[in-house]
Design an enzyme around this catalytic site. Structure first.
Site, PDB file in Angstrom:
ATOM      1  N   ARG A 112       0.842  -1.206   0.000  1.00 19.49           N
ATOM      2  CA  ARG A 112       0.000   0.000   0.000  1.00 19.49           C
ATOM      3  C   ARG A 112       0.867   1.241   0.000  1.00 19.49           C
ATOM      4  O   ARG A 112       2.001   1.213   0.465  1.00 19.49           O
ATOM      5  CB  ARG A 112      -0.945   0.002   1.190  1.00 19.49           C
ATOM      6  CG  ARG A 112      -0.305  -0.034   2.581  1.00 19.49           C
ATOM      7  CD  ARG A 112       0.150   1.293   3.092  1.00 19.49           C
ATOM      8  NE  ARG A 112       0.462   1.251   4.525  1.00 19.49           N
ATOM      9  CZ  ARG A 112       1.270   2.099   5.123  1.00 19.49           C
ATOM     10  NH1 ARG A 112       1.907   3.013   4.437  1.00 19.49           N
ATOM     11  NH2 ARG A 112       1.477   2.021   6.432  1.00 19.49           N
ATOM     12  N   GLU A 211      -6.292   6.936   8.216  1.00 19.96           N
ATOM     13  CA  GLU A 211      -5.137   7.668   8.781  1.00 19.96           C
ATOM     14  C   GLU A 211      -4.580   8.684   7.785  1.00 19.96           C
ATOM     15  O   GLU A 211      -4.141   9.770   8.163  1.00 19.96           O
ATOM     16  CB  GLU A 211      -4.056   6.677   9.194  1.00 19.96           C
ATOM     17  CG  GLU A 211      -2.820   7.351   9.728  1.00 19.96           C
ATOM     18  CD  GLU A 211      -1.773   6.363  10.208  1.00 19.96           C
ATOM     19  OE1 GLU A 211      -2.133   5.300  10.725  1.00 19.96           O
ATOM     20  OE2 GLU A 211      -0.578   6.664  10.037  1.00 19.96           O
ATOM     21  N   ARG A 215      -5.353   5.595   1.044  1.00  9.67           N
ATOM     22  CA  ARG A 215      -4.439   4.459   1.107  1.00  9.67           C
ATOM     23  C   ARG A 215      -4.761   3.644  -0.131  1.00  9.67           C
ATOM     24  O   ARG A 215      -5.901   3.178  -0.290  1.00  9.67           O
ATOM     25  CB  ARG A 215      -4.670   3.622   2.373  1.00  9.67           C
ATOM     26  CG  ARG A 215      -4.134   4.277   3.653  1.00  9.67           C
ATOM     27  CD  ARG A 215      -2.613   4.168   3.708  1.00  9.67           C
ATOM     28  NE  ARG A 215      -2.029   4.930   4.800  1.00  9.67           N
ATOM     29  CZ  ARG A 215      -1.747   4.432   6.008  1.00  9.67           C
ATOM     30  NH1 ARG A 215      -2.044   3.180   6.289  1.00  9.67           N
ATOM     31  NH2 ARG A 215      -1.175   5.188   6.909  1.00  9.67           N
ATOM     32  N   CYS A 257       1.518  10.511   9.802  1.00  8.29           N
ATOM     33  CA  CYS A 257       2.472   9.900  10.736  1.00  8.29           C
ATOM     34  C   CYS A 257       3.862   9.936  10.109  1.00  8.29           C
ATOM     35  O   CYS A 257       4.014   9.552   8.943  1.00  8.29           O
ATOM     36  CB  CYS A 257       2.052   8.456  11.013  1.00  8.29           C
ATOM     37  SG  CYS A 257       3.230   7.546  12.025  1.00  8.29           S
ATOM     38  N   THR A 259       6.296   8.044  10.246  1.00 10.36           N
ATOM     39  CA  THR A 259       6.835   6.753   9.779  1.00 10.36           C
ATOM     40  C   THR A 259       6.455   6.473   8.330  1.00 10.36           C
ATOM     41  O   THR A 259       7.044   5.613   7.693  1.00 10.36           O
ATOM     42  CB  THR A 259       6.317   5.563  10.621  1.00 10.36           C
ATOM     43  OG1 THR A 259       4.903   5.472  10.449  1.00 10.36           O
ATOM     44  CG2 THR A 259       6.658   5.717  12.073  1.00 10.36           C
ATOM     45  N   ARG A 266       4.101   0.570   2.421  1.00 12.26           N
ATOM     46  CA  ARG A 266       4.334  -0.602   3.270  1.00 12.26           C
ATOM     47  C   ARG A 266       4.038  -1.835   2.436  1.00 12.26           C
ATOM     48  O   ARG A 266       2.907  -2.042   1.995  1.00 12.26           O
ATOM     49  CB  ARG A 266       3.458  -0.580   4.530  1.00 12.26           C
ATOM     50  CG  ARG A 266       3.943  -1.601   5.578  1.00 12.26           C
ATOM     51  CD  ARG A 266       3.248  -1.424   6.916  1.00 12.26           C
ATOM     52  NE  ARG A 266       1.950  -2.052   6.954  1.00 12.26           N
ATOM     53  CZ  ARG A 266       1.717  -3.321   7.301  1.00 12.26           C
ATOM     54  NH1 ARG A 266       2.712  -4.119   7.623  1.00 12.26           N
ATOM     55  NH2 ARG A 266       0.482  -3.795   7.309  1.00 12.26           N
ATOM     56  N   ARG A 295       4.597  -7.526  12.543  1.00  6.93           N
ATOM     57  CA  ARG A 295       3.286  -7.164  13.124  1.00  6.93           C
ATOM     58  C   ARG A 295       2.453  -8.428  13.260  1.00  6.93           C
ATOM     59  O   ARG A 295       2.755  -9.444  12.644  1.00  6.93           O
ATOM     60  CB  ARG A 295       2.513  -6.194  12.214  1.00  6.93           C
ATOM     61  CG  ARG A 295       3.161  -4.842  12.037  1.00  6.93           C
ATOM     62  CD  ARG A 295       2.257  -3.878  11.255  1.00  6.93           C
ATOM     63  NE  ARG A 295       2.916  -2.590  11.093  1.00  6.93           N
ATOM     64  CZ  ARG A 295       2.358  -1.518  10.542  1.00  6.93           C
ATOM     65  NH1 ARG A 295       1.110  -1.573  10.094  1.00  6.93           N
ATOM     66  NH2 ARG A 295       3.014  -0.388  10.437  1.00  6.93           N
ATOM     67  N   GLU A 300      -1.589  -3.272  12.566  1.00  3.71           N
ATOM     68  CA  GLU A 300      -0.680  -2.725  13.553  1.00  3.71           C
ATOM     69  C   GLU A 300      -1.219  -2.910  14.973  1.00  3.71           C
ATOM     70  O   GLU A 300      -2.420  -2.798  15.206  1.00  3.71           O
ATOM     71  CB  GLU A 300      -0.499  -1.241  13.271  1.00  3.71           C
ATOM     72  CG  GLU A 300       0.603  -0.678  14.079  1.00  3.71           C
ATOM     73  CD  GLU A 300       1.113   0.615  13.472  1.00  3.71           C
ATOM     74  OE1 GLU A 300       0.329   1.299  12.808  1.00  3.71           O
ATOM     75  OE2 GLU A 300       2.291   0.916  13.684  1.00  3.71           O
TER      76      GLU A 300
END
Ligand code: ADP
Ligand code: CIR
Length: 346
Positions: A112, A211, A215, A257, A259, A266, A295, A300
């Site tokens: 993603r 988030e 995505r 975020c 990260t 990811r 994970r 997560e």
């Protein structure tokens, strides 16, 4: 506002880098959109078990609060504040033959990327009107997609509990009520403005207003990583020809975020490695060596079930999309080898 005492016993990167001195320097700063330090750190303050603990409200937050975010970014991605991001989303440059052609270990592969719309606050600071407009614009753009990418849009506020639970259980849809996102302001007005677009086979999916505002996801059963990457590359290119995303040369794609900055990618597999699961020290040592993250299988902060883990690239910034997948691939090859060695020893 006083220095948050909750951070005293926290191991988050927020607690590490928001020293009382940095706090004093930043506590009265705001971005042009009015995003404050209190908002940026609330998730990590309310959840001292956070790994990171901070979210931004807009692209500007990364400079307004740079004394906090630069060291977090440097530690997480190994990327200095003077570095430039780079991109290569070309599937021809990826060398990732299926590491498990007999389907013994890899259950599924998913890649993603996160995206946010240029010049609009991120989900942490967006208004409900702005969020609804994104939902409208993106879902109607996606409905023009054809062939393998052709699908339907399913708004969350028009979905039965049964439908959403089944999509979550099957790993297609985001969960509701995440406490980290909740305290970052990302669940405001839930479920309005959120939803999922997917093709018939659920191999191409787009989450809207979770988030990140988008995505974009490609996934399928088995370990054909290149096929998953190729589909994603095609879809992202197409969407990018129609929508302007927040991006700069230093941080790459801007995400809420830190990260997720850079490629915002990811790349993961769900992999069955029960023996490594019983040797967590060894498992973690290999993961650290190959820059992959472990994970659980429900996303997560979830747990492993039946010796199945989610293995993904950790670095996303200062590395290309091809390198992100390569990190995950190299880690997975090493983990399969280690799992086989443990079996032969037992
Ligand atoms: P993200 O990848 O967006 O950071 P999560 O870790 O929360 O978010 O995962 C989102 C969903 O994707 C979860 O349901 C998770 O089980 C699913 N998922 C992640 N990787 C895979 C994979 N390789 N195969 C199947 N489902 C996956
Ligand atoms: C945390 O700090 O633990 C959450 N806010 C999530 C951080 C992002 N994920 C990650 O490190 N993989």
């Amino acid at each position: 506002m006083n220095y948050p005492k909750e951070l005293k016993n926290s191991k988050s990167l927020l607690a590490k880098y928001l020293t009382p001195e940095v706090f004093e320097k930043l506590k009265d700063r705001t971005t042009a959109n009015g995003y404050t330090l209190a908002q940026a750190i609330n998730s990590g303050v309310q959840n001292p078990d956070s790994g990171i603990g901070a979210y931004v409200g807009d692209e500007e937050s990364y400079t307004t609060f740079k004394e906090l975010f630069d060291p977090i970014i440097e530690e997480y991605h190994g990327f200095k504040s003077t570095n430039k991001h780079k991109s290569n989303f070309n599937p021809d440059d990826l060398n990732a033959p299926n590491p498990d052609p007999e389907n013994k270990y890899i259950i599924s592969t998913r890649i993603r990327v996160g995206r946010n719309i240029k010049d609009i606050p991120l989900g942490t600071a967006i208004s409900s009107e702005q969020r609804n407009k994104i939902e409208q614009d993106i879902s109607s753009t996606l409905l023009t997609f054809t062939d393998e990418l052709s699908g339907k849009y399913y708004p969350l506020n028009n979905m039965s509990k049964q439908e959403s639970e089944s999509l979550i259980k099957d790993h297609f849809l985001f969960k509701a009520g995440d406490r980290f996102l909740e305290t970052a302001g990302l669940n405001r007005d839930w479920p309005n403005g959120r939803g999922i677009y997917h093709n018939n086979d659920k191999t191409f999916l787009v989450w809207i207003n979770e988030e990140d505002e988008l995505r974009i996801i490609s996934m399928q059963n088995g370990g054909d990583i290149k096929e998953v990457f190729t589909r994603l590359s095609k879809a992202v290119k197409l969407l990018q020809s129609k929508v302007k995303f927040a991006y700069n040369d230093h941080l790459g794609y801007i995400t809420s975020c830190p990260t997720n900055l850079g490629t915002a990618m990811r790349a993961s597999v769900h992999i069955k490695v029960p023996n490594l699961g019983k040797n967590m020290d060894k498992f973690q040592e290999i993961a650290d060596k190959y820059n992959v993250q472990i994970r659980g299988i429900d996303g997560e902060h979830s747990k492993s079930v039946g010796g199945i883990y989610d293995i993904s690239n950790k670095r996303r910034l200062g590395v290309t999309e091809v390198q992100c997948v390569q990190d995950m691939y190299d880690g997975v090859v090493a983990l399969i080898k280690a799992e086989q060695e443990l079996v032969s020893l037992s």
